[in-house]
Design a protein around this motif. Sequence first.
Motif, mmCIF file in Angstrom:
data_model
loop_
_atom_site.group_PDB
_atom_site.id
_atom_site.type_symbol
_atom_site.label_atom_id
_atom_site.label_comp_id
_atom_site.label_asym_id
_atom_site.label_seq_id
_atom_site.Cartn_x
_atom_site.Cartn_y
_atom_site.Cartn_z
ATOM 1 N N LYS A 136 -48.057 9.833 1.058
ATOM 2 C CA LYS A 136 -49.423 9.777 1.140
ATOM 3 C C LYS A 136 -49.811 8.487 0.517
ATOM 4 O O LYS A 136 -49.416 8.059 -0.437
ATOM 5 C CB LYS A 136 -50.030 10.889 0.028
ATOM 6 C CG LYS A 136 -51.410 10.938 -0.103
ATOM 7 C CD LYS A 136 -52.056 12.211 -1.174
ATOM 8 C CE LYS A 136 -51.682 13.229 -0.541
ATOM 9 N NZ LYS A 136 -52.440 13.829 0.834
ATOM 10 N N LEU A 149 -46.396 9.405 8.330
ATOM 11 C CA LEU A 149 -45.407 10.266 8.734
ATOM 12 C C LEU A 149 -44.316 9.420 9.365
ATOM 13 O O LEU A 149 -44.398 8.777 10.140
ATOM 14 C CB LEU A 149 -46.089 11.581 9.715
ATOM 15 C CG LEU A 149 -45.215 12.784 9.716
ATOM 16 C CD1 LEU A 149 -45.310 13.402 8.254
ATOM 17 C CD2 LEU A 149 -45.583 13.662 10.792
ATOM 18 N N SER A 166 -51.917 10.028 5.080
ATOM 19 C CA SER A 166 -50.594 9.825 4.899
ATOM 20 C C SER A 166 -50.071 9.283 6.083
ATOM 21 O O SER A 166 -50.575 8.923 7.168
ATOM 22 C CB SER A 166 -49.912 11.224 4.932
ATOM 23 O OG SER A 166 -50.222 12.061 3.651
ATOM 24 N N ILE A 170 -51.736 10.066 9.661
ATOM 25 C CA ILE A 170 -51.859 11.569 9.781
ATOM 26 C C ILE A 170 -53.011 11.976 8.540
ATOM 27 O O ILE A 170 -53.002 10.972 7.469
ATOM 28 C CB ILE A 170 -50.888 12.609 9.761
ATOM 29 C CG1 ILE A 170 -50.056 12.500 8.296
ATOM 30 C CG2 ILE A 170 -50.072 12.327 10.830
ATOM 31 C CD1 ILE A 170 -49.121 13.544 8.171
ATOM 32 N N ASP A 171 -53.550 12.887 8.418
ATOM 33 C CA ASP A 171 -54.399 13.692 7.532
ATOM 34 C C ASP A 171 -55.674 12.649 7.278
ATOM 35 O O ASP A 171 -55.768 11.869 6.356
ATOM 36 C CB ASP A 171 -53.626 13.704 6.394
ATOM 37 C CG ASP A 171 -52.683 14.851 6.277
ATOM 38 O OD1 ASP A 171 -52.811 15.682 7.467
ATOM 39 O OD2 ASP A 171 -51.768 15.178 5.372
ATOM 40 N N GLU A 226 -42.117 20.371 10.017
ATOM 41 C CA GLU A 226 -42.976 19.134 9.737
ATOM 42 C C GLU A 226 -44.090 19.508 8.945
ATOM 43 O O GLU A 226 -44.792 18.880 7.824
ATOM 44 C CB GLU A 226 -43.156 18.533 11.005
ATOM 45 C CG GLU A 226 -43.756 16.991 10.786
ATOM 46 C CD GLU A 226 -44.177 16.593 12.035
ATOM 47 O OE1 GLU A 226 -45.467 15.862 11.806
ATOM 48 O OE2 GLU A 226 -43.824 16.769 13.177
ATOM 49 N N GLU A 227 -45.185 20.470 9.350
ATOM 50 C CA GLU A 227 -46.208 20.846 8.813
ATOM 51 C C GLU A 227 -46.247 21.050 7.464
ATOM 52 O O GLU A 227 -47.237 20.877 6.563
ATOM 53 C CB GLU A 227 -47.088 21.713 9.624
ATOM 54 C CG GLU A 227 -46.392 23.559 9.264
ATOM 55 C CD GLU A 227 -46.962 24.293 10.196
ATOM 56 O OE1 GLU A 227 -47.753 25.173 9.548
ATOM 57 O OE2 GLU A 227 -46.818 24.302 11.342
ATOM 58 N N GLY A 269 -45.757 18.092 3.682
ATOM 59 C CA GLY A 269 -46.620 17.876 2.694
ATOM 60 C C GLY A 269 -47.535 18.864 1.985
ATOM 61 O O GLY A 269 -48.553 18.497 1.790
ATOM 62 N N VAL A 281 -38.020 14.234 8.871
ATOM 63 C CA VAL A 281 -39.475 13.982 8.569
ATOM 64 C C VAL A 281 -39.709 13.536 7.173
ATOM 65 O O VAL A 281 -39.300 14.405 6.206
ATOM 66 C CB VAL A 281 -40.394 15.149 9.238
ATOM 67 C CG1 VAL A 281 -41.773 14.569 8.958
ATOM 68 C CG2 VAL A 281 -40.060 15.520 10.501
ATOM 69 N N ASP A 316 -43.292 12.681 4.714
ATOM 70 C CA ASP A 316 -44.694 12.272 4.572
ATOM 71 C C ASP A 316 -44.823 11.436 3.184
ATOM 72 O O ASP A 316 -44.431 11.881 2.278
ATOM 73 C CB ASP A 316 -45.382 13.778 4.497
ATOM 74 C CG ASP A 316 -46.674 13.720 4.118
ATOM 75 O OD1 ASP A 316 -47.390 12.620 3.727
ATOM 76 O OD2 ASP A 316 -47.226 14.934 4.418
ATOM 77 N N LEU A 346 -40.555 9.712 11.153
ATOM 78 C CA LEU A 346 -39.932 10.900 11.925
ATOM 79 C C LEU A 346 -38.805 10.062 12.679
ATOM 80 O O LEU A 346 -38.767 8.735 13.277
ATOM 81 C CB LEU A 346 -40.604 11.480 12.969
ATOM 82 C CG LEU A 346 -41.950 12.224 12.655
ATOM 83 C CD1 LEU A 346 -43.269 11.182 12.968
ATOM 84 C CD2 LEU A 346 -42.320 13.587 13.356
ATOM 85 N N MET A 371 -45.807 17.625 15.772
ATOM 86 C CA MET A 371 -45.093 18.140 14.531
ATOM 87 C C MET A 371 -44.617 19.589 14.849
ATOM 88 O O MET A 371 -45.132 20.249 15.555
ATOM 89 C CB MET A 371 -46.336 18.245 13.535
ATOM 90 C CG MET A 371 -46.817 17.166 12.795
ATOM 91 S SD MET A 371 -48.052 17.437 11.715
ATOM 92 C CE MET A 371 -49.351 16.041 11.922
#
Length: 269
Positions: free
Chosen positions: A79, A215, A213, A230-231, A5-6, A9, A75, A77, A217, A1
């Motif tokens: 959820k 992601l 989520s 992720i997450d 990107e971070e 979301g 990118v 995101d 890309l 990321m």
Amino acid sequence: MSRGEEQVGGHGGSMVVEGSRLLKACLEPELDFYKRLENESLADYAPKFHGTVTKEGKEFLVLENLTEGMEDPVVMDIKMGTTTFVEDADDLDTKRMDLLQKMIKVDPNAPSESQRETGISKREYMLFREGISSTTSLGFRIEGIKHIHADDTSKTEIDFKKVKSPEQVLEALKVFVSFRPQVAAEFKKLLAELEQILRGSKLFVSHRATGSSILFLYDVKSAAVKLRMIDFAKTLPSGKHVSHELGEDSGDGYFYGLGKLVDIWTLLA
């Protein structure tokens, strides 16, 4: 990321980019899930985990920087699931005026008269967010899309908080792939592969995947694509089999949402 990107979301501030790696504030449930992932085939669909590091007295997860090697990344995101909060979370029902203001910012007419006087709880705000987006109806919602340039200023103008219908989701996905059919086709293939891996994963069906989520890309220059889960801060052991389908006792709606997402994605590819 990357730094851009971070923030797709809403994660800005909890992560630090260091070259090919990303430092993310460490929470025990997420650390535990990454450790459990290490010997699983599902690990190929998550950022590579490189342990933890302590900086200035704070512990961080050391994760793969997913945009590393991409010259011009885009990118998205998404959820997953039909619910985004854990029922036994702390302070879920404490009334807060700051959350009332967040609700008003999204929809000035949403709060009731009593809510305007007392504020709203985190539960009320999360249910509000789930209801105005596609979370409740489709089992997923688009958190954000970002085209990450060198100056990190490019961001789509879509109000993702209110993207709710399949038609609105489809239009947002079109913005994401920007009429690149080969990119859309590759993501469709990766989503099918991910679903197959998840359905065969003993780890996944033993955890509730709340607030997790996917992601997406791709690199505008090379058309290279990546898809990662992720997450995992609210991905918690269940103690029993989790179907991830719809229903009060059957899970979090992750598979329901993944199926709906694939259905809509198929219209692109």
